[in-house]
Design a protein around this motif. Sequence first.
Motif, PDB file in Angstrom:
ATOM      1  N   GLU A   1       0.831  -1.195   0.000  1.00 49.47           N
ATOM      2  CA  GLU A   1       0.000   0.000   0.000  1.00 49.47           C
ATOM      3  C   GLU A   1       0.870   1.250   0.000  1.00 49.47           C
ATOM      4  OE1 GLU A   1      -3.999  -0.459   2.483  1.00 49.47           O
ATOM      5  OE2 GLU A   1      -2.213  -0.910   3.655  1.00 49.47           O
ATOM      6  N   SER A   2       0.423   2.259  -0.714  1.00 55.13           N
ATOM      7  CA  SER A   2       1.110   3.545  -0.680  1.00 55.13           C
ATOM      8  C   SER A   2       0.804   4.216   0.657  1.00 55.13           C
ATOM      9  CB  SER A   2       0.618   4.430  -1.821  1.00 55.13           C
ATOM     10  OG  SER A   2      -0.698   4.895  -1.536  1.00 55.13           O
ATOM     11  N   PRO A   3       1.623   5.204   1.056  1.00 59.99           N
ATOM     12  CA  PRO A   3       1.313   5.934   2.286  1.00 59.99           C
ATOM     13  C   PRO A   3      -0.099   6.528   2.267  1.00 59.99           C
ATOM     14  CG  PRO A   3       3.543   6.426   1.589  1.00 59.99           C
ATOM     15  CD  PRO A   3       2.899   5.611   0.489  1.00 59.99           C
ATOM     16  N   SER A   4      -0.517   7.067   1.136  1.00 53.57           N
ATOM     17  CA  SER A   4      -1.869   7.646   1.044  1.00 53.57           C
ATOM     18  C   SER A   4      -2.942   6.583   1.274  1.00 53.57           C
ATOM     19  CB  SER A   4      -2.074   8.324  -0.311  1.00 53.57           C
ATOM     20  OG  SER A   4      -1.234   9.460  -0.412  1.00 53.57           O
ATOM     21  N   GLU A   5      -2.724   5.385   0.746  1.00 53.85           N
ATOM     22  CA  GLU A   5      -3.678   4.294   0.959  1.00 53.85           C
ATOM     23  C   GLU A   5      -3.701   3.868   2.429  1.00 53.85           C
ATOM     24  OE1 GLU A   5      -3.578   2.142  -3.424  1.00 53.85           O
ATOM     25  OE2 GLU A   5      -1.985   1.697  -1.993  1.00 53.85           O
ATOM     26  N   LYS A   6      -2.550   3.892   3.075  1.00 59.42           N
ATOM     27  CA  LYS A   6      -2.497   3.545   4.500  1.00 59.42           C
ATOM     28  C   LYS A   6      -3.236   4.589   5.337  1.00 59.42           C
ATOM     29  CE  LYS A   6       1.694   0.801   4.289  1.00 59.42           C
ATOM     30  NZ  LYS A   6       3.083   0.637   4.684  1.00 59.42           N
TER      31      LYS A   6
ATOM     32  N   ALA B   1      -7.380  16.937   4.632  1.00 59.20           N
ATOM     33  CA  ALA B   1      -7.906  17.734   3.524  1.00 59.20           C
ATOM     34  C   ALA B   1      -7.391  19.170   3.603  1.00 59.20           C
ATOM     35  CB  ALA B   1      -9.434  17.709   3.544  1.00 59.20           C
ATOM     36  N   LEU B   2      -7.328  19.724   4.799  1.00 66.57           N
ATOM     37  CA  LEU B   2      -6.846  21.098   4.957  1.00 66.57           C
ATOM     38  C   LEU B   2      -5.360  21.207   4.621  1.00 66.57           C
ATOM     39  CD1 LEU B   2      -8.816  22.077   8.177  1.00 66.57           C
ATOM     40  CD2 LEU B   2      -9.208  22.914   5.832  1.00 66.57           C
ATOM     41  N   VAL B   3      -4.573  20.204   5.021  1.00 62.02           N
ATOM     42  CA  VAL B   3      -3.149  20.207   4.667  1.00 62.02           C
ATOM     43  C   VAL B   3      -2.998  20.189   3.149  1.00 62.02           C
ATOM     44  CG1 VAL B   3      -1.003  18.857   4.733  1.00 62.02           C
ATOM     45  CG2 VAL B   3      -2.345  19.157   6.823  1.00 62.02           C
ATOM     46  N   ARG B   4      -3.769  19.341   2.491  1.00 57.92           N
ATOM     47  CA  ARG B   4      -3.683  19.225   1.030  1.00 57.92           C
ATOM     48  C   ARG B   4      -4.157  20.502   0.330  1.00 57.92           C
ATOM     49  NH1 ARG B   4      -6.257  13.259   0.003  1.00 57.92           N
ATOM     50  NH2 ARG B   4      -4.341  12.268  -0.645  1.00 57.92           N
ATOM     51  N   GLU B   5      -5.183  21.164   0.898  1.00 55.89           N
ATOM     52  CA  GLU B   5      -5.642  22.435   0.321  1.00 55.89           C
ATOM     53  C   GLU B   5      -4.567  23.506   0.463  1.00 55.89           C
ATOM     54  OE1 GLU B   5      -9.451  23.796   1.856  1.00 55.89           O
ATOM     55  OE2 GLU B   5     -10.212  21.745   1.766  1.00 55.89           O
ATOM     56  N   ALA B   6      -3.924  23.529   1.621  1.00 56.77           N
ATOM     57  CA  ALA B   6      -2.899  24.545   1.886  1.00 56.77           C
ATOM     58  C   ALA B   6      -1.670  24.341   1.014  1.00 56.77           C
ATOM     59  CB  ALA B   6      -2.497  24.504   3.364  1.00 56.77           C
ATOM     60  N   ASP B   7      -1.330  23.078   0.748  1.00 57.54           N
ATOM     61  CA  ASP B   7      -0.134  22.764  -0.036  1.00 57.54           C
ATOM     62  C   ASP B   7      -0.432  21.619  -1.000  1.00 57.54           C
ATOM     63  OD1 ASP B   7       2.392  22.436  -1.089  1.00 57.54           O
ATOM     64  OD2 ASP B   7       3.172  21.384   0.663  1.00 57.54           O
ATOM     65  N   PRO B   8      -0.858  21.951  -2.217  1.00 54.05           N
ATOM     66  CA  PRO B   8      -1.164  20.904  -3.199  1.00 54.05           C
ATOM     67  C   PRO B   8       0.030  20.002  -3.525  1.00 54.05           C
ATOM     68  CG  PRO B   8      -2.023  23.032  -3.915  1.00 54.05           C
ATOM     69  CD  PRO B   8      -1.156  23.287  -2.714  1.00 54.05           C
ATOM     70  N   ASP B   9       1.256  20.452  -3.222  1.00 56.92           N
ATOM     71  CA  ASP B   9       2.455  19.653  -3.499  1.00 56.92           C
ATOM     72  C   ASP B   9       2.894  18.806  -2.301  1.00 56.92           C
ATOM     73  OD1 ASP B   9       2.653  20.682  -6.101  1.00 56.92           O
ATOM     74  OD2 ASP B   9       3.693  22.468  -5.356  1.00 56.92           O
ATOM     75  N   VAL B  10       2.083  18.760  -1.262  1.00 58.16           N
ATOM     76  CA  VAL B  10       2.467  18.009  -0.060  1.00 58.16           C
ATOM     77  C   VAL B  10       2.647  16.521  -0.409  1.00 58.16           C
ATOM     78  CG1 VAL B  10       0.129  17.434   0.781  1.00 58.16           C
ATOM     79  CG2 VAL B  10       1.999  17.790   2.415  1.00 58.16           C
ATOM     80  N   VAL B  11       3.589  15.888   0.276  1.00 62.19           N
ATOM     81  CA  VAL B  11       3.853  14.456   0.110  1.00 62.19           C
ATOM     82  C   VAL B  11       3.357  13.741   1.360  1.00 62.19           C
ATOM     83  CG1 VAL B  11       5.656  12.702  -0.125  1.00 62.19           C
ATOM     84  CG2 VAL B  11       5.861  14.890  -1.347  1.00 62.19           C
ATOM     85  N   GLU B  12       2.548  12.700   1.156  1.00 56.97           N
ATOM     86  CA  GLU B  12       2.072  11.915   2.294  1.00 56.97           C
ATOM     87  C   GLU B  12       3.029  10.759   2.533  1.00 56.97           C
ATOM     88  OE1 GLU B  12      -2.617  12.680   2.640  1.00 56.97           O
ATOM     89  OE2 GLU B  12      -2.089  11.080   1.243  1.00 56.97           O
ATOM     90  N   GLU B  13       3.350  10.562   3.813  1.00 59.04           N
ATOM     91  CA  GLU B  13       4.234   9.466   4.217  1.00 59.04           C
ATOM     92  C   GLU B  13       3.593   8.720   5.380  1.00 59.04           C
ATOM     93  OE1 GLU B  13       8.648  10.788   3.723  1.00 59.04           O
ATOM     94  OE2 GLU B  13       7.558  12.507   4.537  1.00 59.04           O
ATOM     95  N   TRP B  14       4.153   7.548   5.671  1.00 63.15           N
ATOM     96  CA  TRP B  14       3.659   6.691   6.750  1.00 63.15           C
ATOM     97  C   TRP B  14       4.888   6.281   7.532  1.00 63.15           C
ATOM     98  CZ3 TRP B  14      -1.136   5.676   8.357  1.00 63.15           C
ATOM     99  CH2 TRP B  14      -1.394   4.531   9.107  1.00 63.15           C
TER     100      TRP B  14
END
Length: 132
Positions: free
Chosen positions: A5-10, A31-44
Amino acid sequence: MEQTESPSEKIDARIAELADWRGETLARLRALVREADPDVVEEWKWRGVPVWSHAGILCTGETYKAVVKMTFAKGASLPDPKGLFNASLDGNTRRAIDVREGDRIDAEALKALVREAVALNVAARAKRSGKG
């Protein structure tokens, strides 16, 4: 062959498995983090902690029984004019926002904090690489 699974899927799975106000709160913060920074990278990281990064860690979204804790890695260096930080206030580096069931999230103030965190990380990276 096992599909990893990708971090986003986790993070999606964590939100779904919580199935209560904590899942809803984590989803809203995400959702707010993603709105504030569309280039954000999700990690696990650290065996199950959602992490949002951009030129370094911005913040984490930990879930506990009574709170969803959003910890900003360099929170002590960020302006917080709306006073969102309400936890981990005595350290020199991190600051956190504990969200309890029923708490209202100031979306604009939170997005401003995320944008400040991005700017701080980008400036620090540029300085380290001799571009600042």
